[in-house]
Design a protein around this motif. Structure first.
Motif, PDB file in Angstrom:
ATOM      1  N   LEU A 125     -18.336  26.299  -8.429  1.00  0.00           N
ATOM      2  CA  LEU A 125     -17.550  26.583 -10.050  1.00  0.00           C
ATOM      3  C   LEU A 125     -16.352  26.789  -9.831  1.00  0.00           C
ATOM      4  O   LEU A 125     -15.348  27.179  -9.022  1.00  0.00           O
ATOM      5  CB  LEU A 125     -18.032  27.875 -10.375  1.00  0.00           C
ATOM      6  N   THR A 126     -16.040  25.473 -11.047  1.00  0.00           N
ATOM      7  CA  THR A 126     -14.176  26.021 -11.094  1.00  0.00           C
ATOM      8  C   THR A 126     -13.544  26.457 -11.676  1.00  0.00           C
ATOM      9  O   THR A 126     -14.378  26.543 -13.442  1.00  0.00           O
ATOM     10  CB  THR A 126     -13.400  24.127 -10.523  1.00  0.00           C
ATOM     11  N   VAL A 127     -12.666  27.581 -12.239  1.00  0.00           N
ATOM     12  CA  VAL A 127     -11.515  28.017 -12.888  1.00  0.00           C
ATOM     13  C   VAL A 127     -10.706  27.546 -13.487  1.00  0.00           C
ATOM     14  O   VAL A 127     -10.107  27.723 -11.610  1.00  0.00           O
ATOM     15  CB  VAL A 127     -12.052  29.453 -12.970  1.00  0.00           C
TER      16      VAL A 127
ATOM     17  N   VAL B 216     -13.624  26.301 -17.700  1.00  0.00           N
ATOM     18  CA  VAL B 216     -15.116  26.421 -16.714  1.00  0.00           C
ATOM     19  C   VAL B 216     -15.816  25.582 -16.528  1.00  0.00           C
ATOM     20  O   VAL B 216     -16.304  24.958 -17.343  1.00  0.00           O
ATOM     21  CB  VAL B 216     -15.957  27.440 -16.580  1.00  0.00           C
ATOM     22  N   ALA B 217     -15.888  25.231 -15.206  1.00  0.00           N
ATOM     23  CA  ALA B 217     -16.649  23.782 -15.232  1.00  0.00           C
ATOM     24  C   ALA B 217     -17.753  24.003 -13.984  1.00  0.00           C
ATOM     25  O   ALA B 217     -17.166  24.761 -12.495  1.00  0.00           O
ATOM     26  CB  ALA B 217     -15.544  22.493 -15.511  1.00  0.00           C
ATOM     27  N   CYS B 218     -18.548  23.308 -13.399  1.00  0.00           N
ATOM     28  CA  CYS B 218     -19.619  23.220 -12.368  1.00  0.00           C
ATOM     29  C   CYS B 218     -20.460  22.191 -12.860  1.00  0.00           C
ATOM     30  O   CYS B 218     -20.533  21.499 -13.197  1.00  0.00           O
ATOM     31  CB  CYS B 218     -20.553  23.809 -12.571  1.00  0.00           C
ATOM     32  N   CYS B 219     -20.148  21.068 -11.301  1.00  0.00           N
ATOM     33  CA  CYS B 219     -19.867  21.588 -10.082  1.00  0.00           C
ATOM     34  C   CYS B 219     -18.879  20.659  -9.495  1.00  0.00           C
ATOM     35  O   CYS B 219     -18.101  19.479 -10.024  1.00  0.00           O
ATOM     36  CB  CYS B 219     -20.702  21.993  -9.158  1.00  0.00           C
ATOM     37  N   ASP B 220     -18.187  21.474  -8.430  1.00  0.00           N
ATOM     38  CA  ASP B 220     -16.720  20.635  -7.975  1.00  0.00           C
ATOM     39  C   ASP B 220     -17.274  19.666  -6.970  1.00  0.00           C
ATOM     40  O   ASP B 220     -19.236  20.193  -6.196  1.00  0.00           O
ATOM     41  CB  ASP B 220     -15.770  20.891  -7.178  1.00  0.00           C
ATOM     42  N   ALA B 221     -17.257  18.815  -5.564  1.00  0.00           N
ATOM     43  CA  ALA B 221     -17.040  17.538  -4.560  1.00  0.00           C
ATOM     44  C   ALA B 221     -18.385  18.426  -4.192  1.00  0.00           C
ATOM     45  O   ALA B 221     -19.136  18.503  -2.867  1.00  0.00           O
ATOM     46  CB  ALA B 221     -16.518  17.329  -3.859  1.00  0.00           C
ATOM     47  N   GLN B 222     -17.467  19.767  -3.438  1.00  0.00           N
ATOM     48  CA  GLN B 222     -18.690  21.126  -2.696  1.00  0.00           C
ATOM     49  C   GLN B 222     -19.136  22.590  -3.963  1.00  0.00           C
ATOM     50  O   GLN B 222     -19.929  23.051  -3.182  1.00  0.00           O
ATOM     51  CB  GLN B 222     -17.237  21.971  -2.385  1.00  0.00           C
ATOM     52  N   GLY B 223     -19.725  21.735  -5.021  1.00  0.00           N
ATOM     53  CA  GLY B 223     -20.527  22.520  -5.440  1.00  0.00           C
ATOM     54  C   GLY B 223     -20.238  24.263  -6.032  1.00  0.00           C
ATOM     55  O   GLY B 223     -21.154  24.596  -6.624  1.00  0.00           O
TER      56      GLY B 223
ATOM     57  N   GLU C 117      -9.173  25.483 -10.305  1.00  0.00           N
ATOM     58  CA  GLU C 117      -9.128  26.354  -9.126  1.00  0.00           C
ATOM     59  C   GLU C 117     -10.966  26.697  -8.417  1.00  0.00           C
ATOM     60  O   GLU C 117     -11.759  27.182  -9.504  1.00  0.00           O
ATOM     61  CB  GLU C 117      -8.647  27.215  -9.554  1.00  0.00           C
ATOM     62  N   PRO C 118     -11.390  25.986  -7.488  1.00  0.00           N
ATOM     63  CA  PRO C 118     -12.535  26.163  -7.144  1.00  0.00           C
ATOM     64  C   PRO C 118     -12.934  27.614  -6.558  1.00  0.00           C
ATOM     65  O   PRO C 118     -11.717  28.559  -6.194  1.00  0.00           O
ATOM     66  CB  PRO C 118     -12.857  26.060  -6.247  1.00  0.00           C
TER      67      PRO C 118
END
Length: 250
Positions: free
Chosen positions: A110-112, A101-108, A115-116
């Protein structure tokens, strides 16, 4: 006149039997619904704003008693973890064992697992977290975040600990299904942003069936109890009308 009286009396007896049956069935549904709810659910009062705006401080919620193995991404769970102070808390599961799990992608977002995830329940839609983070979740663990990402103390605060801030599935005692106070309350729906991920989202518990049983039971009890007085009033009015007709014809 006597024939009419027999018919009316027959209808009255049938109505009385049906109204009594309605009260009995209503009591079974009403009391059974409360009993079912007491066994399946535990009430919980939310102490903080960490789940706002989805669930507000002071809200009274019903959380289904479940085994931690049944938890899926997107669930709002009740848990207690000793590394978090052993206080009973309420947070949303955003990742499970084996996930990254990570944050954040270019659109702000959360990704798992890359996958946003769309999270419409967040108050601040600009960014899913004010601080960036990334964590690999060990098997048997859950990564938990509050919906109020600006102020919630959650897995992000424990990233440097063993398990990267995740808590054990065994620490979960219940999953929130509904807010019952203040009225009108509402059901806690499963977020669609996690549907496409492996395992999907969990199915709601029986809370809607329980509410339906209680409401149906209450209506049957009230309807059955009201039949007698209404039938007598209607009977008196009908008898009075019949006497008036006889007097007029005489």
């Amino acid at each position: 006149m006597s024939g009419t009286g027999v018919i009316a009396g027959g209808h009255g007896r049938v109505g009385s039997v049906l109204s009594g049956l309605a009260v009995i069935v209503g009591c079974v549904l009403f009391l059974g619904g409360f009993g079912w709810g007491a066994v399946a659910y535990q009430p919980y009062t939310v102490p903080s704003e960490s789940m706002s705006p989805s669930i507000l401080p002071g809200d009274r919620v019903l959380a289904e008693r479940i085994d931690g193995s049944k938890v899926r991404r997107g669930d709002v769970v009740v848990f207690a973890d000793k590394t978090w102070g052993e206080a009973t808390m309420l947070k949303r599961v955003v990742a499970v064992g084996g996930d990254t799990v990570a944050c954040c992608d270019a659109q702000g977002r959360l990704t798992v697992n890359g996958e946003p995830v769309e999270e419409p329940y967040l108050r601040n839609q600009d960014k899913a977290s004010p601080t960036d983070f990334s964590a690999e979740i060990p098997e048997g663990k859950l990564f938990l975040l509050g919906d109020e990402r600006m102020g919630s103390l959650d897995s992000r605060e424990h990233l440097q600990e063993a398990g990267h801030g995740a808590v054990s599935r065994d620490d979960v005692s219940a999953r929130v299904d509904a807010v019952v106070w203040p009225l009108p309350g509402g059901f806690v729906e499963r977020p669609q942003g996690f549907v496409a991920l492996p395992g999907g989202v969990s199915q709601p518990g029986p809370v809607k069936l329980i509410f339906a049983a209680i409401v149906s039971g209450a209506l049957l009890i009230l309807g059955g109890a009201a039949y007698g007085p209404l039938a007598r009033r209607f009977g008196r009015r009908k008898a009075s009308t019949a006497r008036d007709r006889v007097t007029t014809h005489a």
